[in-house]
Write an enzyme that holds these catalytic residues in place. Sequence first.
Site, PDB file in Angstrom:
ATOM      1  N   GLU A 153       0.833  -1.203   0.000  1.00 34.06           N
ATOM      2  CA  GLU A 153       0.000   0.000   0.000  1.00 34.06           C
ATOM      3  C   GLU A 153       0.869   1.255   0.000  1.00 34.06           C
ATOM      4  O   GLU A 153       2.057   1.203   0.350  1.00 34.06           O
ATOM      5  CB  GLU A 153      -0.893   0.017   1.247  1.00 34.06           C
ATOM      6  CG  GLU A 153      -1.780  -1.206   1.399  1.00 34.06           C
ATOM      7  CD  GLU A 153      -2.357  -1.308   2.795  1.00 34.06           C
ATOM      8  OE1 GLU A 153      -1.859  -2.115   3.610  1.00 34.06           O
ATOM      9  OE2 GLU A 153      -3.300  -0.552   3.085  1.00 34.06           O
ATOM     10  N   LYS A 210       2.255   4.655   1.501  1.00 36.58           N
ATOM     11  CA  LYS A 210       2.477   5.174   2.850  1.00 36.58           C
ATOM     12  C   LYS A 210       2.163   6.668   2.826  1.00 36.58           C
ATOM     13  O   LYS A 210       2.949   7.467   2.334  1.00 36.58           O
ATOM     14  CB  LYS A 210       3.911   4.926   3.295  1.00 36.58           C
ATOM     15  CG  LYS A 210       4.184   5.313   4.745  1.00 36.58           C
ATOM     16  CD  LYS A 210       5.602   4.900   5.150  1.00 36.58           C
ATOM     17  CE  LYS A 210       5.883   5.250   6.595  1.00 36.58           C
ATOM     18  NZ  LYS A 210       5.905   6.703   6.822  1.00 36.58           N
ATOM     19  N   ASP A 230       1.653  10.491   3.805  1.00 38.25           N
ATOM     20  CA  ASP A 230       2.430  11.431   4.611  1.00 38.25           C
ATOM     21  C   ASP A 230       1.456  12.349   5.335  1.00 38.25           C
ATOM     22  O   ASP A 230       1.197  13.476   4.924  1.00 38.25           O
ATOM     23  CB  ASP A 230       3.365  12.243   3.708  1.00 38.25           C
ATOM     24  CG  ASP A 230       4.450  12.946   4.503  1.00 38.25           C
ATOM     25  OD1 ASP A 230       4.579  12.647   5.697  1.00 38.25           O
ATOM     26  OD2 ASP A 230       5.158  13.788   3.925  1.00 38.25           O
ATOM     27  N   TYR A 273      -6.651   2.133   6.558  1.00 39.16           N
ATOM     28  CA  TYR A 273      -5.905   0.988   6.035  1.00 39.16           C
ATOM     29  C   TYR A 273      -5.794  -0.181   7.012  1.00 39.16           C
ATOM     30  O   TYR A 273      -5.053  -1.120   6.768  1.00 39.16           O
ATOM     31  CB  TYR A 273      -4.498   1.413   5.611  1.00 39.16           C
ATOM     32  CG  TYR A 273      -3.748   2.233   6.645  1.00 39.16           C
ATOM     33  CD1 TYR A 273      -3.308   1.675   7.844  1.00 39.16           C
ATOM     34  CD2 TYR A 273      -3.484   3.576   6.408  1.00 39.16           C
ATOM     35  CE1 TYR A 273      -2.626   2.418   8.784  1.00 39.16           C
ATOM     36  CE2 TYR A 273      -2.802   4.344   7.339  1.00 39.16           C
ATOM     37  CZ  TYR A 273      -2.368   3.760   8.529  1.00 39.16           C
ATOM     38  OH  TYR A 273      -1.694   4.503   9.464  1.00 39.16           O
ATOM     39  N   LYS A 301      10.902   3.247   2.721  1.00 33.73           N
ATOM     40  CA  LYS A 301      10.981   4.703   2.602  1.00 33.73           C
ATOM     41  C   LYS A 301      11.680   5.070   1.296  1.00 33.73           C
ATOM     42  O   LYS A 301      12.745   4.532   0.978  1.00 33.73           O
ATOM     43  CB  LYS A 301      11.738   5.304   3.788  1.00 33.73           C
ATOM     44  CG  LYS A 301      11.016   5.125   5.127  1.00 33.73           C
ATOM     45  CD  LYS A 301      11.563   6.052   6.186  1.00 33.73           C
ATOM     46  CE  LYS A 301      11.194   7.494   5.909  1.00 33.73           C
ATOM     47  NZ  LYS A 301      11.596   8.403   7.013  1.00 33.73           N
ATOM     48  N   CYS A 351       7.797  38.752 -23.761  1.00 32.21           N
ATOM     49  CA  CYS A 351       8.524  37.532 -24.083  1.00 32.21           C
ATOM     50  C   CYS A 351      10.021  37.810 -24.003  1.00 32.21           C
ATOM     51  O   CYS A 351      10.503  38.788 -24.593  1.00 32.21           O
ATOM     52  CB  CYS A 351       8.155  37.048 -25.486  1.00 32.21           C
ATOM     53  SG  CYS A 351       9.145  35.633 -26.051  1.00 32.21           S
ATOM     54  N   CYS A 403      11.369  37.388 -28.060  1.00 28.43           N
ATOM     55  CA  CYS A 403      10.960  38.282 -29.156  1.00 28.43           C
ATOM     56  C   CYS A 403      10.422  39.623 -28.678  1.00 28.43           C
ATOM     57  O   CYS A 403      10.202  40.523 -29.488  1.00 28.43           O
ATOM     58  CB  CYS A 403       9.933  37.593 -30.046  1.00 28.43           C
ATOM     59  SG  CYS A 403       8.316  37.361 -29.242  1.00 28.43           S
ATOM     60  N   CYS A 446       3.513  33.403 -25.039  1.00 27.36           N
ATOM     61  CA  CYS A 446       3.899  34.325 -26.106  1.00 27.36           C
ATOM     62  C   CYS A 446       3.058  33.934 -27.310  1.00 27.36           C
ATOM     63  O   CYS A 446       3.125  32.792 -27.781  1.00 27.36           O
ATOM     64  CB  CYS A 446       5.383  34.179 -26.431  1.00 27.36           C
ATOM     65  SG  CYS A 446       5.877  35.080 -27.932  1.00 27.36           S
ATOM     66  N   CYS A 499       7.872  33.863 -33.170  1.00 25.18           N
ATOM     67  CA  CYS A 499       8.877  33.963 -32.104  1.00 25.18           C
ATOM     68  C   CYS A 499       9.958  32.909 -32.359  1.00 25.18           C
ATOM     69  O   CYS A 499       9.645  31.724 -32.506  1.00 25.18           O
ATOM     70  CB  CYS A 499       8.248  33.744 -30.739  1.00 25.18           C
ATOM     71  SG  CYS A 499       9.443  33.701 -29.377  1.00 25.18           S
TER      72      CYS A 499
END
Length: 662
Positions: free
Chosen positions: A109, A111, A113, A218, A306, A400, A403, A418, A423
């Site tokens: 599965e 992990k 955070d 889980y 990890k 830009c 150009c 642009c 260009c």
Amino acid sequence: MDVQQRILALRKQLDTYAYEYYVLDQPSVPDAEYDQAYQELLKLEDTYPQYRDPNSITQRVGGVVLDAFTKVTHKQQMLSLSNAFNLEDLQAFDERVRSIVPKVSYVVELKMDGLAISLHYHDGRFVQAVTRGDGFVGEDVTNNVRTIASIPMHIERMGDVEVRGEVFMPKKSFAELNAQREKNGEDVFANPRNAAAGSIRQLDSKIAASRKLDAFLYYYEDALGAGIQTHEEALETMEQLHIKVNPLRRVCNSMDEVWSFIQEMSEQRNDLPYEIDGMVIKVNELTAWEQLGTTVKAPRYAIAYKFPAEEVVTKLLDIVLTVGRTGRITPNAVLAPVRVAGTSVSAAQLHNEDMIKEKDIRIQDDVVVRKAGDIIPEVVRPLLDRRNGTQARYVFPKECPVCGSALVRLSDEAAHYCINQDCPARVVESIIHFASRDAMDIDTLGDKKVEFFHKEGLLNTIEDIYHLKDHKETILQMEGFKERSYQKLIDAIEASKQNPLEDLVYGLGIRQVGKKAAKVLAKHFLTMEKLMAASEEELVAIKDIGDITAQSIVAFFREPKNVELIDHLRGFGLRMDSEEEIIQESMFTGKTVVLTGSLQQMTRNEAKELLESLGANVSGSVSKKTDLVIYGEAAGSKLTKAQSLGVATMDEATFLQEVKTS
């Protein structure tokens, strides 16, 4: 400094880091620096057991419990997990498991955070939510968890039910939260994990509600007592109870299969709408959990892999803009060269103006850098505590950089463009794309050569590619070119004229039309003329072609310069059609088919290609519109869902037999 002094110093340092991370939610160092110190301490304590201490951070689960909430003692300890950092660690885990229980499978599965949580239900009603705390005593955060829309307040199950999982903040919610905090003059959160932890610990549930948290569950406490035999079956039971479970998981029969899935998810990691920091591998058979048991702090039937710690700190020297083939402007960080995951990194994409503002990235900032998906460098965050007044906010240009034309930002997009078709940067990028491997595959006309020919005045349009043969004498006088290399280039250009229509459609660089869409269009219309004449209504009616893509295609072919380009390419002899795909009539023709489980005779992609050649539409999810589910070994929730919906199912052996008779 002797060994004992070093151990004491490391413990003090790690205690400070843990307090900053778990209590204050304000980590002062990247994960890599923390992991390095932790592993050093762990090794020293193992080598010199006379200096072990039950109060060491290596002997504890979780962090300090905050006093702001009512403390609750867990009925069963919420354990931490031992860590694996490479394939060898996982193989050692597998050997330990199989030495006690020889025949097992694993559930792998993601992990999350986030913040570990325990949810309690009584007679179908949600009654309490408790954080992990130190593993034995957590905090009652029931009112805040009630504000999380994805967590059900009722389930169809009598008696007491406890499920455990992770509360997290999606990336989108995190970006919105930090933008609002910056607007209000408040400190921004360093990452979604800290933001989720800070949100769930708010005393005012209204604040928690505004943070748009989410959760994946889980673990089903005492699943065996509920008549459940495997962890995968427990997850499927939770899904049936409308408890949110992450569908990105896999049942594996060997550590090779586990490692393959880890690599697969590592590549997709940065495309997920939430942060993950590894993978969790659990023995699937619940009776084996009892046999394997636990240590003081971790179960022996599970381990956390990890992802490689690859965050480093460097200085952001400048921000420069590049112009893509569609005119899209991309800001890029110029970094002081730093080594990340084995290579030197000196630049990273910043994507758009909004990202720079949301992360509050400034020139001369010290920044944390990592490689997204182990490949692409990215700036994670600036180190705010290292600012000294010399840092400057970046002001996005209005013109830009190549150009000088005015930049435009469309109302529904985050990027600037642009819009000058001539260009020079757009010209070069469009030619590079046209000649690329996925498009016309002119393998001797790479990026550097396109830029060189453009600088020399030989490549100013896509059409000019097919005029290079008219400049033989000029090219042969250029550095690095001889008769053989020139002829190889011309042969590759001539060979590209025979490429199928889908390659040309992709090579034209129509916005929103990727490789897959180009193939779909070529397969449907078969000729360039029919594609050019297609209306938005006709295009939208095609599977996998949406409104925005349809609008972009019609707009492209309305542009006189694009029509002129195609006329010229036709004149050069480029192929403007595609062979009609011959579909072998079979029992699968016209049906929507889903593949699930581990196939033994072929890979999933091979089965998909075979089904498509037989006229099937292969889907990734099961619904009422699904006609058939083909399953292999260790098939999970998709097979269960198909059976509950009354969708026809077929095992791999029957599928192969049907193919033979088709």
